[in-house]
Design an enzyme around this catalytic site. Sequence first.
Site, PDB file in Angstrom:
ATOM      1  N   ASP A  14       0.867  -1.179   0.000  1.00 49.67           N
ATOM      2  CA  ASP A  14       0.000   0.000   0.000  1.00 49.67           C
ATOM      3  C   ASP A  14       0.909   1.236   0.000  1.00 49.67           C
ATOM      4  OD1 ASP A  14      -2.222   1.646   0.423  1.00 49.67           O
ATOM      5  OD2 ASP A  14      -2.231   1.341   2.572  1.00 49.67           O
ATOM      6  N   VAL A  54      -9.754  -3.197   0.453  1.00 48.89           N
ATOM      7  CA  VAL A  54     -10.137  -4.525  -0.046  1.00 48.89           C
ATOM      8  C   VAL A  54      -9.960  -5.593   1.033  1.00 48.89           C
ATOM      9  CG1 VAL A  54      -9.714  -3.972  -2.470  1.00 48.89           C
ATOM     10  CG2 VAL A  54      -7.832  -4.893  -1.094  1.00 48.89           C
TER      11      VAL A  54
HETATM   12  P1  IMP Z   1       2.006  -0.458   3.721  1.00 50.48           P
HETATM   13  O1  IMP Z   1       3.027  -0.635   4.800  1.00 50.48           O
HETATM   14  O2  IMP Z   1       1.354   0.887   3.769  1.00 50.48           O
HETATM   15  O3  IMP Z   1       2.486  -0.844   2.353  1.00 50.48           O
HETATM   16  O4  IMP Z   1       0.804  -1.396   4.091  1.00 50.48           O
HETATM   17  C1  IMP Z   1       0.811  -2.771   3.914  1.00 50.48           C
HETATM   18  C2  IMP Z   1      -0.064  -3.419   4.943  1.00 50.48           C
HETATM   19  O5  IMP Z   1      -1.270  -2.671   5.143  1.00 50.48           O
HETATM   20  C3  IMP Z   1      -0.492  -4.788   4.495  1.00 50.48           C
HETATM   21  O6  IMP Z   1       0.328  -5.757   5.122  1.00 50.48           O
HETATM   22  C4  IMP Z   1      -1.912  -4.894   4.972  1.00 50.48           C
HETATM   23  O7  IMP Z   1      -1.913  -5.532   6.231  1.00 50.48           O
HETATM   24  C5  IMP Z   1      -2.407  -3.504   5.187  1.00 50.48           C
HETATM   25  N1  IMP Z   1      -3.340  -3.023   4.142  1.00 50.48           N
HETATM   26  C6  IMP Z   1      -3.152  -1.998   3.301  1.00 50.48           C
HETATM   27  N2  IMP Z   1      -4.203  -1.815   2.488  1.00 50.48           N
HETATM   28  C7  IMP Z   1      -5.096  -2.765   2.823  1.00 50.48           C
HETATM   29  C8  IMP Z   1      -6.423  -3.123   2.317  1.00 50.48           C
HETATM   30  O8  IMP Z   1      -6.993  -2.525   1.392  1.00 50.48           O
HETATM   31  N3  IMP Z   1      -7.006  -4.169   2.925  1.00 50.48           N
HETATM   32  C9  IMP Z   1      -6.433  -4.871   3.941  1.00 50.48           C
HETATM   33  N4  IMP Z   1      -5.217  -4.590   4.418  1.00 50.48           N
HETATM   34  C10 IMP Z   1      -4.557  -3.539   3.873  1.00 50.48           C
END
Ligand code: IMP
Length: 182
Positions: free
Chosen positions: A104, A154
């Site tokens: 994300d 999602v």
């Molecule tokens: P990042 O560190 O911002 O890249 O976020 C990654 C983490 O956020 C993933 O391991 C997910 O646990 C959580 N995450 C981000 N977007 C979503 C979503 O749309 N649905 C469920 N979990 C999400």
Amino acid sequence: MEINKDIKQVLLTKEQIEERVREMGKEITAAYEGKELVVIILLTGAAWFAADLIRAINLPLRTDFMVASSYGNSTDSSGNVRVYLDIREDIAGKDVLLVDDIIDRGITFAAISNMLKEHRPLSLKTVALCDKCERRVNGLDADYVGFKVPDEFVVGYGLDFAGNYRNLPYIGILKPVVYARK
Ligand code: IMP
Ligand code: MG
């Protein structure tokens, strides 16, 4: 209680996921031909995807798990990721794949990759089933991506909202009314 009623739209069907995971397995098998892998699975969300993915990889491999989560406010891009469970495998000199359910902002992959690099793996690559590329704060890309998804929340196939919906066999967009009532 019927969990499907909380889904606004099915984004990826069970069949689409199965087919793409099989392809990813083939791609990884070809890329690492003759090598042995250590696959590090980020719990909890990636467990379902990773379980299917490793069975589509036709190479000798070992698995290990990490539990980590980012903290601080959601707009903070500084990469504060706390590790609750660390790996036990010795990954020095090994070819390592780090697997998560979704990339994300990119904070989790950036922080965990930096931590793993301190163990001096021979190589380190990242795998995400879903990629919300519009939300990235650090320009980081996963090496293997299953699907690009829109900037929506999602759930399903391991992805959760507040711990729920992981058991949906498909990936869907959650109805915004669901967050509103939490
Ligand atoms: P990042 O560190 O911002 O890249 O976020 C990654 C983490 O956020 C993933 O391991 C997910 O646990 C959580 N995450 C981000 N977007 C979503 C979503 O749309 N649905 C469920 N979990 C999400
Ligand atoms: Mg996660």
